[in-house]
Motif scaffolding. Structure first.
Motif, PDB file in Angstrom:
ATOM      1  N   ARG A  44       0.805  -1.219   0.000  1.00  0.00           N
ATOM      2  CA  ARG A  44       0.000   0.000   0.000  1.00  0.00           C
ATOM      3  C   ARG A  44       0.846   1.282   0.000  1.00  0.00           C
ATOM      4  O   ARG A  44       0.805   2.066   0.944  1.00  0.00           O
ATOM      5  CB  ARG A  44      -0.946  -0.020   1.193  1.00  0.00           C
ATOM      6  CG  ARG A  44      -1.910  -1.199   1.132  1.00  0.00           C
ATOM      7  CD  ARG A  44      -2.866  -1.260   2.271  1.00  0.00           C
ATOM      8  NE  ARG A  44      -3.630  -0.025   2.349  1.00  0.00           N
ATOM      9  CZ  ARG A  44      -4.277   0.363   3.440  1.00  0.00           C
ATOM     10  NH1 ARG A  44      -4.254  -0.379   4.504  1.00  0.00           N
ATOM     11  NH2 ARG A  44      -4.949   1.475   3.446  1.00  0.00           N
ATOM     12  N   GLU A  46       0.489   4.036  -1.473  1.00  0.00           N
ATOM     13  CA  GLU A  46      -0.293   5.271  -1.437  1.00  0.00           C
ATOM     14  C   GLU A  46      -0.591   5.714  -0.009  1.00  0.00           C
ATOM     15  O   GLU A  46      -0.749   6.899   0.268  1.00  0.00           O
ATOM     16  CB  GLU A  46      -1.587   5.129  -2.247  1.00  0.00           C
ATOM     17  CG  GLU A  46      -2.628   4.192  -1.654  1.00  0.00           C
ATOM     18  CD  GLU A  46      -2.372   2.706  -1.894  1.00  0.00           C
ATOM     19  OE1 GLU A  46      -3.151   1.886  -1.385  1.00  0.00           O
ATOM     20  OE2 GLU A  46      -1.404   2.360  -2.595  1.00  0.00           O
ATOM     21  N   VAL A  47      -0.650   4.786   0.916  1.00  0.00           N
ATOM     22  CA  VAL A  47      -0.900   5.112   2.320  1.00  0.00           C
ATOM     23  C   VAL A  47       0.394   5.513   3.016  1.00  0.00           C
ATOM     24  O   VAL A  47       0.462   6.522   3.708  1.00  0.00           O
ATOM     25  CB  VAL A  47      -1.547   3.904   3.045  1.00  0.00           C
ATOM     26  CG1 VAL A  47      -1.634   4.148   4.535  1.00  0.00           C
ATOM     27  CG2 VAL A  47      -2.910   3.606   2.452  1.00  0.00           C
ATOM     28  N   HIS A  48       1.436   4.730   2.800  1.00  0.00           N
ATOM     29  CA  HIS A  48       2.681   4.930   3.532  1.00  0.00           C
ATOM     30  C   HIS A  48       3.515   6.096   3.029  1.00  0.00           C
ATOM     31  O   HIS A  48       4.326   6.621   3.768  1.00  0.00           O
ATOM     32  CB  HIS A  48       3.504   3.642   3.502  1.00  0.00           C
ATOM     33  CG  HIS A  48       2.791   2.502   4.145  1.00  0.00           C
ATOM     34  ND1 HIS A  48       2.635   1.295   3.519  1.00  0.00           N
ATOM     35  CD2 HIS A  48       2.153   2.383   5.331  1.00  0.00           C
ATOM     36  CE1 HIS A  48       1.957   0.481   4.301  1.00  0.00           C
ATOM     37  NE2 HIS A  48       1.653   1.117   5.401  1.00  0.00           N
TER      38      HIS A  48
END
Length: 124
Positions: A44, A46-48
């Protein structure tokens, strides 16, 4: 004395931050046994990417699909040892998962079997 119009750096000079400053001077990190062919993939990104420094975010995006560590280093144009340290940091916080390129030998044939194979080859 330099004049105000004088430009003392340009884009061709490269990054203003030295690669080893990204890893706080660490040049080796062998916690995970990472080598050139170890495959890494980000979890992920895009989150981190909002949590980590920009250089680490670049690594996360490059690793969006599985790549070897050598390929990651080439794509982000950083020395291999720096990329290995950065990846170890990202593995530590579970932002990247990895798989080594080698697997330990589990069921190696015993010496008796090896000798029989060798004797059979010699008879040919």
């Amino acid at each position: 004395m330099a004049s105000r119009d004088e430009v003392w750096f340009d884009d061709a000079a490269g990054p203003l931050v030295r690669p080893y400053a990204l890893t706080r001077g660490r040049t080796r990190d062998n916690r995970y046994g990472l080598d050139l062919v170890t495959l890494v993939v980000s979890v992920r990104p895009e989150v981190h990417e909002r949590i980590v420094e920009p250089e680490y975010a670049d690594v996360l995006w490059v690793c969006e699909h599985p790549l070897s560590i050598a390929e990651v280093a080439a794509k982000i144009d950083l020395p291999l040892c720096v990329v290995k340290v950065m990846l170890a940091d990202l593995i530590e916080v579970d932002y990247v998962i990895y798989r080594t390129g080698w697997q330990p030998v589990r069921n190696a044939p015993d010496m008796d079997t090896m000798q029989k194979v060798l004797d059979g080859i010699r008879k040919l």
